[in-house]
Design a protein around this motif. Structure first.
Motif, mmCIF file in Angstrom:
data_model
loop_
_atom_site.group_PDB
_atom_site.id
_atom_site.type_symbol
_atom_site.label_atom_id
_atom_site.label_comp_id
_atom_site.label_asym_id
_atom_site.label_seq_id
_atom_site.Cartn_x
_atom_site.Cartn_y
_atom_site.Cartn_z
ATOM 1 N N LEU A 87 0.841 -1.211 0.000
ATOM 2 C CA LEU A 87 0.000 0.000 0.000
ATOM 3 C C LEU A 87 0.870 1.253 0.000
ATOM 4 O O LEU A 87 0.584 2.212 -0.717
ATOM 5 C CB LEU A 87 -0.929 -0.012 1.217
ATOM 6 C CG LEU A 87 -2.131 -0.957 1.087
ATOM 7 C CD1 LEU A 87 -2.882 -1.041 2.402
ATOM 8 C CD2 LEU A 87 -3.061 -0.462 -0.009
ATOM 9 N N GLU A 88 1.937 1.221 0.795
ATOM 10 C CA GLU A 88 2.816 2.377 0.869
ATOM 11 C C GLU A 88 3.421 2.667 -0.505
ATOM 12 O O GLU A 88 3.467 3.814 -0.945
ATOM 13 C CB GLU A 88 3.915 2.097 1.896
ATOM 14 C CG GLU A 88 4.341 3.341 2.654
ATOM 15 C CD GLU A 88 5.432 3.021 3.669
ATOM 16 O OE1 GLU A 88 5.250 2.042 4.429
ATOM 17 O OE2 GLU A 88 6.447 3.725 3.673
ATOM 18 N N LEU A 89 3.862 1.612 -1.157
ATOM 19 C CA LEU A 89 4.423 1.776 -2.498
ATOM 20 C C LEU A 89 3.374 2.309 -3.457
ATOM 21 O O LEU A 89 3.665 3.143 -4.317
ATOM 22 C CB LEU A 89 4.933 0.420 -3.018
ATOM 23 C CG LEU A 89 6.257 -0.041 -2.444
ATOM 24 C CD1 LEU A 89 6.555 -1.472 -2.894
ATOM 25 C CD2 LEU A 89 7.382 0.884 -2.884
ATOM 26 N N ARG A 138 2.947 5.970 -3.077
ATOM 27 C CA ARG A 138 4.065 6.680 -3.683
ATOM 28 C C ARG A 138 3.930 6.700 -5.203
ATOM 29 O O ARG A 138 4.110 7.733 -5.843
ATOM 30 C CB ARG A 138 5.360 5.955 -3.298
ATOM 31 C CG ARG A 138 6.509 6.900 -3.129
ATOM 32 C CD ARG A 138 7.559 6.256 -2.270
ATOM 33 N NE ARG A 138 8.225 5.178 -3.005
ATOM 34 C CZ ARG A 138 9.183 4.422 -2.462
ATOM 35 N NH1 ARG A 138 9.542 4.600 -1.195
ATOM 36 N NH2 ARG A 138 9.760 3.485 -3.155
#
Lengths: 865, 110
Positions: free
Chosen positions: A30-32, A35
């Motif tokens: 999710l973080e990727l 970004r």
């Protein structure tokens, strides 16, 4: 943000990732994604997310199933089942043995049926191909041989079909050391459009288009040239009957036809040559010499069938015999459904297949019932274990599952053992039953089907013991090991044992009658002396004119009692059927009669008696050329008395009846005796003598054969071949032999299963009743009383089973015997061996166990707690 | 020992975990490797290498803070431990030893 992510991707992660790694993985992805979303379009970021999610599969973080409760439970079932089986080795091995035998037999029958059904199926267009048959519209009798006009007329009237004819001819192939080839056919150019064969060289579409084209099989090619690279070469083909020679161009070499097809040949010549050869003969409806096949796309066979009456009217007009018809037989039925066609040599039989399938299912049924019976019986001794499981909180479902796991293990084990057993024994079985069964015919799909079937059967047979176990209240289970009624003979168990008895008795009776019939056929008095009769085929045309000399020469050999030359082999083919009529017959259409070319020694050698009249006096002369000897059957159909010394028209010529001989079977007993006319012919005709029969001293065969061979080689360059007539007749019953041997083998297996099952059952019952038996013994009961006590129920079941089995097997056997022109009658005593065998086996099993039980000290048994 | 051998990529990851000093989790390790070595490695490869290093006993992990960008999912933060440091030192010493054994003039003609 979460809404930008497809839900299924997250679910996928959840499904494929163990919970302790899930947060890390999902969080990082999710973080990727967040970004990526800032750097690129949403769609692209989403795609990247999905790709990362899908490629996130790693072995180390897959969810581990051992943590699931159910799996642990099943593991424990498995363990308990194995332990239990090992603890009660004899009982378990009886169970596995029964299943193994049953499943092996079923597998074998399945393999057999599968192989039979695969017959001819390598021809891709087989679904839409039909064999054209000449059919008698009044009697329904079918004949394979058709005139070449059938195909031509059909093709003209129904342009959508394509037609292929193949006509057999005897040819000599090659110039130096020519090979006499019987499996040579003239075939239409459509041959390889209809039938699928594998080509090594040549073009299947065009190879038979041109005149003087020949296609060879690999083996024949090797035999002729020693290589298969002969495409385009020219070879000499000499037609045996006419001595015509064609230089033919090799346009194709194919692999040998597989054994599993009825389209067998070694060489094919192009049809235009046959036209040149036979000329106008081919333009008559009466000259039947080809097999005709048609291919109709899109299932338009009905149109063809409907148009046949019209076609006959158009082409034959008033000339057509009243009963003349044309029939169509589906290509895949040719092998299985041609028993009624004269001269049929195919071993296929739909009836036999059905009988075998039913027997297979019966054997499967009794082996499964057997397992269920033993499993329920044994489960009673396990009541304590199950009771404790229940008390500890196992639910009904878990108990059911336990029994199903067990039965599945048993069926899988028994099934795999049985299949392995069959595979190991396959070569021996093939020899015994004279079949060529191949495992390779089973596809991967078939094997997986077998596996799934085994699992399913395991499930099926596990249910009943499970249901029974669940019915027992748990308190009684934990308290006593042997509960009440189940120890006796409850209804289901009686039913199962009854079915086993039923099948066994039925099979025993049937086997007995089927073997009787086989022996009857084999040992039937054919009406002539077939003992010590040696047959030498004369395939050499030049030889035929020397038959008189060779007869004289061979007769000189010590050990040869007599010799005769004839146009028909024994068993005969009777390929030469001529018209029969007589003055004042009043017949619209002439009758037909089969012609046998003989010499004056024929009747004496075969020991055939004359009813009236006398034999031919000399060899071929003017007198014998206008004489004929008839058999009794021919006398029956000619309504003329007295017949002796009267004229009859045979084949358009008047002949004087000089003698009438007794009927005898010159063909196998599948067909009835036909009207025959015996005549003497000079060499050079289709009916001329081309077989020698010698009455020989069989004690001195090793000495005799070299002498015969030497004499033969003085006259001919052809190889010397011979066979014995009684062997040849026995060979004619190979189908019956195979059938009776198979039935016999399956009966033995069925009995073994039943015996094994009964053995386990009785052993169990004796154990349950051990105390009762001991008390009775103390009170003075002897072995007979005890035997009565134990067998009372069983005998009742047996009687009911026998009463059901008798009429059913009688009906079946009556139907089966109706297939034969000559058959045994079913005698009452045949039921006795079956019933006696079952009864004696059952009682001796009971007695055996009783014997073991009475060896124990009764007071010890009673004091056991 | 086969079980504790340090592979080339493992050594790299172990070093990076050391460099990040308490801020090492999947993404930071991946970014750091890309930044310093230019190697593009997928996040799942990083995960499995970290898991392997942890199994070999060179690093330790604890569940760290969650953030909204992670959709409320917590991080797994990795820290190098004494054994990991030893393994790194051992690898470095081994390498230096081997460098010293190289013939002095090997690169001079470069």
């Amino acid at each position: 943000m979460a809404k930008d992510i497809p839900n299924w991707a997250m679910k996928f992660l959840k499904l494929t990732c163990a919970p302790q790694h899930l947060d890390e993985l999902q969080g990082d992805l999710l973080e990727l994604f967040v970004r990526d979303k800032e750097e690129m379009s949403l769609n692209k970021a989403r795609r990247k997310f999905i790709w990362r999610a899908l490629s996130s599969l790693r072995w180390y973080r897959l969810p581990r199933f051992e943590h699931l409760h159910a799996i642990t439970l099943y593991k424990s079932f498995y363990k308990v089942a194995i332990r239990h089986a090992l603890k009660h080795r004899s009982a378990s091995s009886i169970q596995v043995l029964g299943l193994m035998l049953g499943l092996a037999a079923t597998f074998y029958i399945g393999l057999f049926v599968h192989n039979e059904l695969q017959y001819d199926h390598m021809h891709e267009r087989g679904d839409h191909i039909y064999r054209v048959l000449r059919q008698n519209t009044q009697t329904g009798a079918r004949v394979e041989a058709t005139s070449s006009l059938y195909g031509e007329a059909l093709e003209k009237e129904f342009p959508f079909i394509s037609m292929c004819r193949m006509g057999n001819d005897l040819v000599k192939l090659g110039e130096i050391n020519p090979i006499l080839e019987k499996e040579f056919y003239w075939a239409d150019s459509t041959f390889f459009d209809l039938f699928s064969f594998q080509f090594i060289h040549g073009d299947p579409r065009t190879c038979l288009d041109e005149i003087n084209s020949i296609v060879l099989t690999q083996s024949l090619c090797q035999q002729l040239f020693g290589t298969v690279d002969v495409l385009g070469k020219t070879m000499q083909v000499k037609v045996y009957d006419s001595d015509d020679v064609f230089p033919m161009n090799i346009t194709g070499i194919i692999k040998d036809p597989p054994t599993q097809t009825h389209i067998q040949f070694r060489a094919l010549g192009s049809m235009p040559n046959a036209k040149e050869l036979y000329g106008n003969l081919l333009n008559t409806w009466g000259f039947s010499w080809v097999r005709t096949y048609i291919y109709t796309p899109e299932n338009r066979i009905q149109e063809v069938r409907d148009g046949i009456a019209q076609l006959i009217l158009k082409y034959l007009g008033d000339q057509a015999p009243k009963n003349f018809g044309i029939g169509f037989q589906a290509f895949y039925d040719v092998y299985h459904d041609s028993q009624d066609i004269d001269g049929n040599t195919f071993k296929g039989s739909k009836k036999n297949l059905a009988i075998f399938s039913i027997i297979g299912m019966l054997i499967l049924l009794i082996s499964l019932l057997n397992y269920i019976n033993l499993a329920t019986a044994r489960s009673i001794t396990r009541a304590k274990e199950v009771g404790i499981r229940k008390v500890l909180g196992a639910q009904k479902r878990a108990v059911t599952a336990q029994f199903i796991v067990e039965s599945t293990l048993f069926t899988l084990g028994g099934g795999i053992a049985g299949i392995l057993l069959t595979i190991i024994c396959l070569p021996a079985l093939n020899r015994l039953f004279q079949i060529d069964l191949k495992l390779a015919s089973l596809s991967l799909l078939n094997w997986s089907f077998i596996f799934v079937l085994l699992l399913f059967l395991g499930f099926l047979v596990g249910i009943l013991p499970a249901v029974m176990m669940n019915k027992i209240p748990r308190i009684s289970q934990t308290k006593t090991a042997i509960p009440f009624k189940t120890a006796q003979w409850p209804f289901t168990r009686k039913l199962f044992i009854g079915i086993q008895y039923f099948v066994t008795i039925g099979l025993l009776i049937s086997t007995l009658v089927i073997f009787q019939q086989y022996n009857y056929l084999k040992n039937y008095n054919l009406g002539f002396d077939s003992q010590q009769l040696l047959h030498i085929p004369v395939d050499d045309r030049n030889m035929q004119s020397h038959l008189m000399s060779i007869k004289t020469e061979m007769k000189k050999i010590n050990g040869v009692y007599g010799i005769t030359a004839t146009g028909e082999n024994l068993p005969s083919e009777l390929n030469n059927t001529w018209d029969l009529n007589w003055d004042g017959s009043g017949l619209e259409n002439p009758l037909s009669i089969d012609i046998v070319g003989v010499d004056k020694d024929y009747f004496k050698l075969l020991d055939i008696d004359f009813v009236e009249g006398k034999n031919f006096l000399l060899g071929y002369d003017r007198d014998s050329a206008s004489s004929v000897i008839l058999n009794e059957k021919a006398q029956d159909i000619i309504e003329k008395t007295p017949l002796l010394n009267q004229q009859v028209h045979i084949g358009g010529k008047n002949r004087n009846v000089i003698g009438i001989v007794k009927n005898y079977h010159n063909k196998s007993l599948h067909t009835e005796i036909r009207p025959l006319a015996y005549m003497i012919f000079p060499p050079g005709f289709r009916v001329s003598a081309d077989n020698l029969f010698l009455k020989v001293d069989t004690k001195d065969i090793p000495n005799l054969l070299p002498q015969l061979k030497a004499t033969w080689q003085d006259f001919s360059t052809e190889p010397f071949k011979y066979n014995f007539v009684d062997d040849a007749f026995a060979q004619a019953y190979s189908l019956e032999r195979r059938f009776s041997f198979l039935i016999g083998a399956f009966t033995i297996i069925a009995i073994s299963i039943a015996v094994v099952g009964l053995f386990g059952m009785v052993s169990f019952i004796v154990q349950l009743k051990l105390k009762e038996i001991s008390i009775r013994r103390i009170l003075g009961a002897n072995a007979v009383h005890l035997l009565q006590l134990l067998s009372r129920d069983m005998v009742g079941v047996f009687i009911i089973a026998a009463i059901c089995a008798l009429p059913l097997s009688y009906l079946f056997l009556k139907q089966w015997l109706a297939n034969f022109a000559y058959s045994v009658s079913i005698q009452g005593w045949v039921v006795l061996p079956g019933i006696l065998i079952c009864l004696v086996l059952s009682l001796s099993i009971i007695f055996f166990h009783l014997q073991r039980a009475t060896r124990l000290n009764p007071s010890e048994v009673i004091s056991r707690e | 020992m086969k079980g504790t051998h340090l592979g080339e990529f493992e050594e790299l990851v172990l070093l990076v975990v050391g460099i990040l000093n308490g801020n090492a989790y999947g993404i930071t390790v991946m970014d750091e490797i890309k930044q310093h070595t230019g190697r593009k490695v997928s996040i799942s490869t990083i995960h499995s290498t970290l898991a392997r290093l942890e199994k070999k006993g060179f690093i330790e992990s604890h569940v760290g803070g969650a953030s909204p960008t992670r959709g409320g999912r917590s991080k797994r933060i990795y820290k190098i431990n004494a054994e990991g440091q030893q393994a790194l030192e051992k690898a470095k010493i081994q390498r230096e030893k081997l460098w010293n054994l190289l013939p002095k003039n090997l690169f001079s003609h470069g």
